[in-house]
Design a protein around this motif. Sequence first.
Motif: not given
Length: 416
Positions: A231-242
Amino acid sequence: MPSRRWKPMTARSCCTVEGQTVLGTLSRCRPSRSEFSKKVAELPSFRRLSFSDLSSSSSARFNNEDLAHSIGAGLYAFQLSELRAITHDFSSNFLLGEGGFGTVHKGYVDDKMRPGLRAQAVAVKLLDIEGLQGHREWLAEVIFLGKLRHPHLVKLIGYCCEDEERLLVYEFMPRGSLENHLFRRMSVALPWNTRLKIAIGAARGLAFLHGAETPVIYRDFKASNILLDSDFTAKLSDFGLAKMGPEGEDTHVTTRVMGTQGYAAPEYVMTGHLTTRSDVYSFGVVLLELLTGRRSVDKNKPKSEEKLVDWARPYLTSSRKLRFIMDPRLAGQYSVKGAREAASLALQCISPMPKDRPRMPAVVEALESLQHLKDMAVSCGAWPATPISGRTALSAKNKLEAMADTRRRPMPFRLS
């Protein structure tokens, strides 16, 4: 395919910073497998690891039992053989993308694999320990996404830790990354309302991270790390640098400069001082990408247009100027007021002064207020969206007038 992570370089000699081997003070040298195993073996027990430990020099040596104990319920510990099976031995036919971490493959799990695990498509990320990221980044992903759950963060389903192998299993995001939709020539142009929906979802994800009990600084906010569901809901990915944000009286976290060129805040690049306002700057860059359809850095453009922020900034102050840089793929199908307000917000976010940037809750509120605007540019006379100046503009005007005059005059006829 996601771009590889940018690593600024200022020196050629290797040294050690925060207990890791790096190039100069900024980027990592690649460890061999034997070096990787040795370093992990020397690290303290995972049972004592917490969010705050990820901001220090400690990391972890552990087994799956230790990891499950620390993270708690909610994540599944998979065997390498299981992940090989569901991805057809990490077949290139199932390849979703590749980045600094390694490769990402699509797989399918059924409800018989683990009690409580529903049948679904998944994305399996395989760590390349000789790549740009490593064990510490893998661990950060497990720690952050194992404990932080939100509708606008990609869901981590489980992990695999066997010998030197490090893998992560996520929910599958069928629409891929925002980067692919904005910049791939063969993709269908994203409509204005969809772009706004994506911006709002990504902003909500960042606002959630910044509002945690101890703020989390994402540090690598960019179009390729924004994934989209059906549904084109955006989700943040890749937390390796958080990183965990500053605590107590501290105003910032000082850390090695890592991220992606064009998205990193200028004060972070210059000083290594990291705050939540660094993420706000990166958000502003992505908002500009959504408005213009241009990459944060594009070496194929003329020198004066290579860096999106520098090129776009003079056009963000008025609707008249803004229409010259709006994504031509929108073909005028965007809200004039909405675009103007979004541009004004982007301008605040990319302010050179961190204190002048808004906080993410205010960004969310501003974007949400634009959702129901219907004043399309094509019906307001604000199209075409390409700059015309000087003699070219006069010539175009004369041609249009001549065409109009021709239509008004009766057509001559011939005598047979």
